[in-house]
Design a protein around this motif. Structure first.
Motif, PDB file in Angstrom:
ATOM      1  N   PRO A   6       7.579   8.243  13.907  1.00 20.90           N
ATOM      2  CA  PRO A   6       8.341   7.887  12.787  1.00 20.90           C
ATOM      3  C   PRO A   6       7.926   8.649  11.518  1.00 20.90           C
ATOM      4  O   PRO A   6       8.488   8.517  10.536  1.00 20.90           O
ATOM      5  N   CYS A   7       6.726   9.061  11.596  1.00 23.97           N
ATOM      6  CA  CYS A   7       5.928   9.729  10.478  1.00 23.97           C
ATOM      7  C   CYS A   7       6.531  11.023  10.420  1.00 23.97           C
ATOM      8  O   CYS A   7       6.167  11.987  11.340  1.00 23.97           O
ATOM      9  N   ALA A   8       7.330  11.612   9.343  1.00 27.71           N
ATOM     10  CA  ALA A   8       7.999  12.720   9.315  1.00 27.71           C
ATOM     11  C   ALA A   8       6.985  14.052   9.723  1.00 27.71           C
ATOM     12  O   ALA A   8       5.847  13.846   9.094  1.00 27.71           O
ATOM     13  N   GLY A   9       7.313  14.865  10.714  1.00 24.30           N
ATOM     14  CA  GLY A   9       6.502  15.782  11.007  1.00 24.30           C
ATOM     15  C   GLY A   9       5.320  15.666  11.719  1.00 24.30           C
ATOM     16  O   GLY A   9       4.618  16.508  12.323  1.00 24.30           O
ATOM     17  N   TRP A  10       5.126  14.535  12.255  1.00 21.72           N
ATOM     18  CA  TRP A  10       3.792  14.064  13.223  1.00 21.72           C
ATOM     19  C   TRP A  10       4.491  13.683  14.619  1.00 21.72           C
ATOM     20  O   TRP A  10       5.340  12.844  14.751  1.00 21.72           O
ATOM     21  N   THR A  11       3.622  14.215  15.381  1.00 20.91           N
ATOM     22  CA  THR A  11       3.998  13.543  16.804  1.00 20.91           C
ATOM     23  C   THR A  11       3.193  12.383  16.961  1.00 20.91           C
ATOM     24  O   THR A  11       2.410  11.950  16.335  1.00 20.91           O
ATOM     25  N   VAL A  12       3.519  11.624  18.363  1.00 18.03           N
ATOM     26  CA  VAL A  12       2.790  10.404  18.734  1.00 18.03           C
ATOM     27  C   VAL A  12       1.243  10.796  18.668  1.00 18.03           C
ATOM     28  O   VAL A  12       0.469  10.037  18.343  1.00 18.03           O
TER      29      VAL A  12
ATOM     30  N   PRO B 213       3.512  -5.079  -5.526  1.00 15.73           N
ATOM     31  CA  PRO B 213       4.236  -4.068  -5.842  1.00 15.73           C
ATOM     32  C   PRO B 213       3.928  -3.029  -4.722  1.00 15.73           C
ATOM     33  O   PRO B 213       2.812  -2.880  -4.256  1.00 15.73           O
ATOM     34  N   PRO B 214       4.819  -2.173  -4.409  1.00 17.12           N
ATOM     35  CA  PRO B 214       4.714  -1.165  -3.362  1.00 17.12           C
ATOM     36  C   PRO B 214       3.530  -0.330  -3.697  1.00 17.12           C
ATOM     37  O   PRO B 214       3.251  -0.128  -4.831  1.00 17.12           O
TER      38      PRO B 214
ATOM     39  N   PHE C  37       2.670   5.902   0.767  1.00 15.77           N
ATOM     40  CA  PHE C  37       3.597   5.510   1.862  1.00 15.77           C
ATOM     41  C   PHE C  37       4.800   6.221   1.179  1.00 15.77           C
ATOM     42  O   PHE C  37       5.271   6.427   0.130  1.00 15.77           O
ATOM     43  N   ALA C  38       5.967   5.952   2.256  1.00 18.06           N
ATOM     44  CA  ALA C  38       7.275   6.223   1.920  1.00 18.06           C
ATOM     45  C   ALA C  38       7.839   5.142   1.013  1.00 18.06           C
ATOM     46  O   ALA C  38       7.280   3.985   1.110  1.00 18.06           O
TER      47      ALA C  38
ATOM     48  N   HIS D  19       8.486  -2.740   3.697  1.00 14.74           N
ATOM     49  CA  HIS D  19       7.767  -2.677   2.300  1.00 14.74           C
ATOM     50  C   HIS D  19       6.987  -1.409   2.402  1.00 14.74           C
ATOM     51  O   HIS D  19       6.708  -0.621   1.314  1.00 14.74           O
ATOM     52  N   LEU D  20       6.353  -0.939   3.536  1.00 19.36           N
ATOM     53  CA  LEU D  20       5.634   0.312   3.670  1.00 19.36           C
ATOM     54  C   LEU D  20       6.510   1.587   3.834  1.00 19.36           C
ATOM     55  O   LEU D  20       5.966   2.564   4.200  1.00 19.36           O
ATOM     56  N   GLY D  21       7.754   1.327   3.710  1.00 16.50           N
ATOM     57  CA  GLY D  21       8.789   2.534   3.801  1.00 16.50           C
ATOM     58  C   GLY D  21       9.220   3.115   5.322  1.00 16.50           C
ATOM     59  O   GLY D  21       9.782   3.952   5.435  1.00 16.50           O
ATOM     60  N   ARG D  22       8.999   2.158   6.194  1.00 20.29           N
ATOM     61  CA  ARG D  22       9.353   2.580   7.553  1.00 20.29           C
ATOM     62  C   ARG D  22      10.729   1.608   7.930  1.00 20.29           C
ATOM     63  O   ARG D  22      10.617   0.471   7.306  1.00 20.29           O
TER      64      ARG D  22
END
Length: 167
Positions: A24-30, A137-138, A144-145, A162-165
């Motif tokens: 789910p982290c853009a551009g990152w594999t597991v 607050p975020p 984070f996103a 809250h952390l953008g996921r």
């Protein structure tokens, strides 16, 4: 709680079969997320014990377990939790570093599980503790996103939102 968090994430890592799957982290594999998590765990322990702060290798489940055990060993001492240690952005109490470790293990455990299609079963009290630690607050933009609207009122889903996921 650290033991519960680390064990849940270790169980996820032990089940991964496709390390090249997108996370789910853009551009990152597991694999990228797992490597980041192991490196972070080593950094948390190194802030206290002065040892190695980075890991690179193929046995990510084994490396994570080793880093988690190292964190458990350093954070079991109440004096370590009360003292300040060298940590970005400056001297940080061990209790805060331990809470960051708890959060990283929980959230990145979810990232790995989601990307690998593996079930994730974090302890509810760990989720509650991380929600409390990250409440308010975020975080600053870039850490984070931006927050998203949670898709349910499940505590883990609310925390992830809250952390953008998106859970």
């Amino acid at each position: 709680m650290l033991t519960k968090a680390y064990d849940a994430t270790a169980a996820v890592l032990a089940e991964v079969t496709d390390w090249s799957a997108p996370s789910p982290c853009a551009g990152w594999t597991v694999r990228d997320v797992a490597n980041h998590l192991v490196d972070a765990m080593c950094t948390f322990a190194a802030a206290v014990d002065g040892g190695q702060g980075e890991y690179r290798g193929e046995d990510l489940p084994g490396a994570y377990r080793e880093a988690a055990d190292r964190c458990l060993a350093v954070f079991e001492d109440p004096a370590v939790l009360a003292a300040s240690h060298p940590f970005p952005p400056g001297p940080t109490p061990g209790s805060v570093i331990a809470r960051i470790s708890l959060s990283e293990s929980l959230v990145h455990g979810w990232d790995v599980a989601r990307g690998a299609g593996v079930a994730y079963r974090p302890a509810p009290e760990v989720v509650d503790a991380v929600r409390e630690f990250t409440a308010g607050p975020p975080p600053e933009e870039g850490m984070f996103a931006p927050p998203v609207v949670p898709s349910s009122d499940d505590p883990m889903t609310v925390l992830l939102a809250h952390l953008g996921r998106k859970a």
